[in-house]
Design a protein around this motif. Structure first.
Motif, mmCIF file in Angstrom:
data_model
loop_
_atom_site.group_PDB
_atom_site.id
_atom_site.type_symbol
_atom_site.label_atom_id
_atom_site.label_comp_id
_atom_site.label_asym_id
_atom_site.label_seq_id
_atom_site.Cartn_x
_atom_site.Cartn_y
_atom_site.Cartn_z
ATOM 1 N N ALA A 20 0.848 -1.296 0.071
ATOM 2 C CA ALA A 20 -0.020 -0.011 -0.185
ATOM 3 C C ALA A 20 0.835 1.309 -0.115
ATOM 4 O O ALA A 20 0.528 2.218 -0.695
ATOM 5 C CB ALA A 20 -0.848 0.011 1.511
ATOM 6 N N TYR A 21 1.968 1.159 0.900
ATOM 7 C CA TYR A 21 2.838 2.391 0.651
ATOM 8 C C TYR A 21 3.339 2.782 -0.708
ATOM 9 O O TYR A 21 3.617 3.880 -1.353
ATOM 10 C CB TYR A 21 3.973 2.145 1.704
ATOM 11 C CG TYR A 21 4.975 3.517 1.620
ATOM 12 C CD1 TYR A 21 4.513 4.646 2.576
ATOM 13 C CD2 TYR A 21 6.094 3.410 1.236
ATOM 14 C CE1 TYR A 21 5.409 5.724 2.402
ATOM 15 C CE2 TYR A 21 6.960 4.404 0.973
ATOM 16 C CZ TYR A 21 6.520 5.651 1.718
ATOM 17 O OH TYR A 21 7.362 6.717 1.667
ATOM 18 N N LEU A 22 4.044 1.627 -1.367
ATOM 19 C CA LEU A 22 4.500 1.773 -2.539
ATOM 20 C C LEU A 22 3.477 2.426 -3.651
ATOM 21 O O LEU A 22 3.897 3.054 -4.555
ATOM 22 C CB LEU A 22 5.166 0.408 -3.245
ATOM 23 C CG LEU A 22 6.374 0.148 -2.489
ATOM 24 C CD1 LEU A 22 6.796 -1.346 -2.921
ATOM 25 C CD2 LEU A 22 7.570 1.089 -2.141
ATOM 26 N N LEU A 23 2.190 2.014 -3.371
ATOM 27 C CA LEU A 23 1.329 2.321 -4.560
ATOM 28 C C LEU A 23 0.733 3.725 -4.187
ATOM 29 O O LEU A 23 0.359 4.454 -5.028
ATOM 30 C CB LEU A 23 0.136 1.491 -4.461
ATOM 31 C CG LEU A 23 0.419 -0.127 -4.935
ATOM 32 C CD1 LEU A 23 -0.838 -0.831 -4.719
ATOM 33 C CD2 LEU A 23 0.826 -0.045 -6.475
ATOM 34 N N ARG A 24 0.753 4.244 -2.823
ATOM 35 C CA ARG A 24 0.150 5.441 -2.426
ATOM 36 C C ARG A 24 0.937 6.339 -1.692
ATOM 37 O O ARG A 24 0.577 7.569 -1.613
ATOM 38 C CB ARG A 24 -1.054 5.179 -1.634
ATOM 39 C CG ARG A 24 -2.250 4.299 -2.030
ATOM 40 C CD ARG A 24 -3.549 4.366 -1.567
ATOM 41 N NE ARG A 24 -4.662 3.499 -2.192
ATOM 42 C CZ ARG A 24 -5.884 3.440 -1.750
ATOM 43 N NH1 ARG A 24 -6.051 4.191 -0.807
ATOM 44 N NH2 ARG A 24 -6.811 2.781 -2.434
ATOM 45 N N ARG A 25 2.286 6.018 -1.286
ATOM 46 C CA ARG A 25 3.035 6.928 -0.618
ATOM 47 C C ARG A 25 2.511 7.457 0.610
ATOM 48 O O ARG A 25 2.858 8.717 0.881
ATOM 49 C CB ARG A 25 3.680 7.867 -1.764
ATOM 50 C CG ARG A 25 4.540 7.118 -2.768
ATOM 51 C CD ARG A 25 5.614 6.127 -2.132
ATOM 52 N NE ARG A 25 6.390 5.431 -3.197
ATOM 53 C CZ ARG A 25 7.305 5.710 -3.972
ATOM 54 N NH1 ARG A 25 7.809 7.132 -3.776
ATOM 55 N NH2 ARG A 25 7.658 5.179 -4.725
ATOM 56 N N ARG A 26 1.503 6.790 1.204
ATOM 57 C CA ARG A 26 0.860 7.672 2.330
ATOM 58 C C ARG A 26 1.803 7.149 3.678
ATOM 59 O O ARG A 26 1.941 6.115 3.913
ATOM 60 C CB ARG A 26 -0.557 7.315 2.486
ATOM 61 C CG ARG A 26 -1.430 7.807 1.505
ATOM 62 C CD ARG A 26 -2.859 7.510 1.721
ATOM 63 N NE ARG A 26 -3.186 8.002 2.938
ATOM 64 C CZ ARG A 26 -4.367 7.866 3.683
ATOM 65 N NH1 ARG A 26 -5.345 7.041 2.862
ATOM 66 N NH2 ARG A 26 -4.717 8.166 4.666
ATOM 67 N N PRO A 27 2.128 8.156 4.344
ATOM 68 C CA PRO A 27 2.979 7.835 5.523
ATOM 69 C C PRO A 27 2.460 6.703 6.434
ATOM 70 O O PRO A 27 2.988 6.103 7.225
ATOM 71 C CB PRO A 27 3.361 9.235 6.323
ATOM 72 C CG PRO A 27 3.003 10.375 5.282
ATOM 73 C CD PRO A 27 2.149 9.704 4.208
ATOM 74 N N VAL A 28 0.925 6.768 6.617
ATOM 75 C CA VAL A 28 0.395 5.962 7.848
ATOM 76 C C VAL A 28 0.656 4.597 7.299
ATOM 77 O O VAL A 28 0.490 3.628 8.273
ATOM 78 C CB VAL A 28 -1.167 6.361 7.722
ATOM 79 C CG1 VAL A 28 -1.737 5.841 6.421
ATOM 80 C CG2 VAL A 28 -1.924 5.435 8.530
ATOM 81 N N TRP A 29 0.888 4.068 6.036
ATOM 82 C CA TRP A 29 1.132 2.787 5.793
ATOM 83 C C TRP A 29 2.490 2.539 6.015
ATOM 84 O O TRP A 29 2.721 1.293 6.514
ATOM 85 C CB TRP A 29 0.662 2.619 4.105
ATOM 86 C CG TRP A 29 -0.451 2.509 3.699
ATOM 87 C CD1 TRP A 29 -1.139 3.533 2.797
ATOM 88 C CD2 TRP A 29 -1.813 1.822 4.049
ATOM 89 N NE1 TRP A 29 -2.507 3.200 2.677
ATOM 90 C CE2 TRP A 29 -2.920 2.151 3.478
ATOM 91 C CE3 TRP A 29 -1.696 0.484 4.975
ATOM 92 C CZ2 TRP A 29 -4.044 1.539 3.597
ATOM 93 C CZ3 TRP A 29 -2.743 0.074 5.051
ATOM 94 C CH2 TRP A 29 -3.999 0.319 4.324
ATOM 95 N N ASP A 30 3.529 3.348 5.802
ATOM 96 C CA ASP A 30 4.789 2.884 6.386
ATOM 97 C C ASP A 30 4.878 2.685 7.922
ATOM 98 O O ASP A 30 5.332 2.018 8.406
ATOM 99 C CB ASP A 30 5.690 4.156 6.028
ATOM 100 C CG ASP A 30 7.122 3.871 6.339
ATOM 101 O OD1 ASP A 30 7.589 2.746 6.005
ATOM 102 O OD2 ASP A 30 7.623 4.925 6.935
ATOM 103 N N ALA A 31 4.171 3.648 8.485
ATOM 104 C CA ALA A 31 4.188 3.571 10.042
ATOM 105 C C ALA A 31 3.255 2.037 10.330
ATOM 106 O O ALA A 31 3.704 1.510 11.255
ATOM 107 C CB ALA A 31 3.363 4.584 10.605
ATOM 108 N N ALA A 32 2.192 1.862 9.830
ATOM 109 C CA ALA A 32 1.662 0.496 10.070
ATOM 110 C C ALA A 32 2.564 -0.869 9.672
ATOM 111 O O ALA A 32 2.756 -1.579 10.341
ATOM 112 C CB ALA A 32 0.428 0.348 9.339
#
Length: 243
Positions: free
Chosen positions: A72-84
């Motif tokens: 999800a992070y690689l697709l959307r680049r939203r920090p919340v996914w990286d934090a998760a």
């Protein structure tokens, strides 16, 4: 590290989750140490199963979250996914280390050695090293996005090791027993009291793992949005030159 407030609905839910985890742990201890009988072959050391197996399950579930959040992070680049992904990786790494430690104690009692170059043990150790590396790459660059992208790639590629660990006892000749719960064939069920103790252990570890994940996720999200504290400076003194 900033702490999430407990005076919010999410904070209250975390407290309820923690209370449920404590109650489940108490039930698991009672069932595992008092109600369930000792194993007919291994004796009392078999009771480690009620902690060892749920710890491994929690690790596998955590690494699944890492996989999903990394994609999800690689697709959307939203920090919340990286934090998760980071929160889940920290949980999974800790649970893997716990499973290895408990397995070593169990193996010493049953096999007579602390460690053996067994397929299950070796593949689990490799799994631990992969996710230690995952956490390590997060500090290699000053750019948070670069660290997150590198970690996401490892989180996706490293998940391949999870099914290898699970099926290692079926693919190779090993000292470790075959899967007790997720066996591919129909195996004889374990004693009902043992199954109840193991189920309570699964519930306790799942609730405790969920609490840690949500609490750590809140910490990481706060850390990503809070500005750095200003560096205090002393008063500025202007000297007047005499003409």
């Amino acid at each position: 590290m900033p702490q999430p407030t407990t005076d919010t609905p999410s904070g209250r839910r975390l407290r309820l989750l923690a209370a449920a985890a404590v109650l489940a742990a108490a039930a698991a201890l009672t069932l595992g140490l008092v109600v369930a009988p000792p194993d007919a072959v291994q004796g009392q050391p078999q009771r480690l199963m009620y902690v060892h197996v749920p710890a491994a399950w929690t690790a596998f579930a955590s690494f699944t979250v890492v996989l999903v959040a990394s994609v999800a992070y690689l697709l959307r680049r939203r920090p919340v996914w990286d934090a998760a992904a980071q929160a889940a990786a920290e949980l999974g790494t800790g649970m893997t280390a716990l499973a290895i430690a408990l397995g070593s104690i169990w193996g010493r009692s049953v096999w007579g050695v602390w460690w053996a170059w067994d397929a299950r043990l070796v593949t689990t150790a490799v799994l631990l090293l992969i996710y230690l590396g995952y956490l390590g790459v997060r500090g290699l660059s000053d750019d948070p996005d670069t660290n997150a992208r590198r970690a996401a790639v490892i989180g996706i590629a490293g998940f391949v090791q999870v099914p290898i660990v699970h099926f290692s006892v079926l693919w190779w000749r090993t000292l470790h027993q075959e899967p007790t719960i997720l066996a591919p064939d129909t195996s004889p069920p374990i004693d009902g009291r043992m199954a109840a103790a193991l189920g309570a252990g699964f519930l306790a570890f799942t609730l405790a793992g969920a609490w840690f994940f949500l609490h750590r996720l809140a910490q990481l999200r706060i850390a990503r949005v809070e500005p750095a504290a200003p560096v205090p400076v002393g008063p500025i003194v202007v000297e007047r030159s005499e003409s």
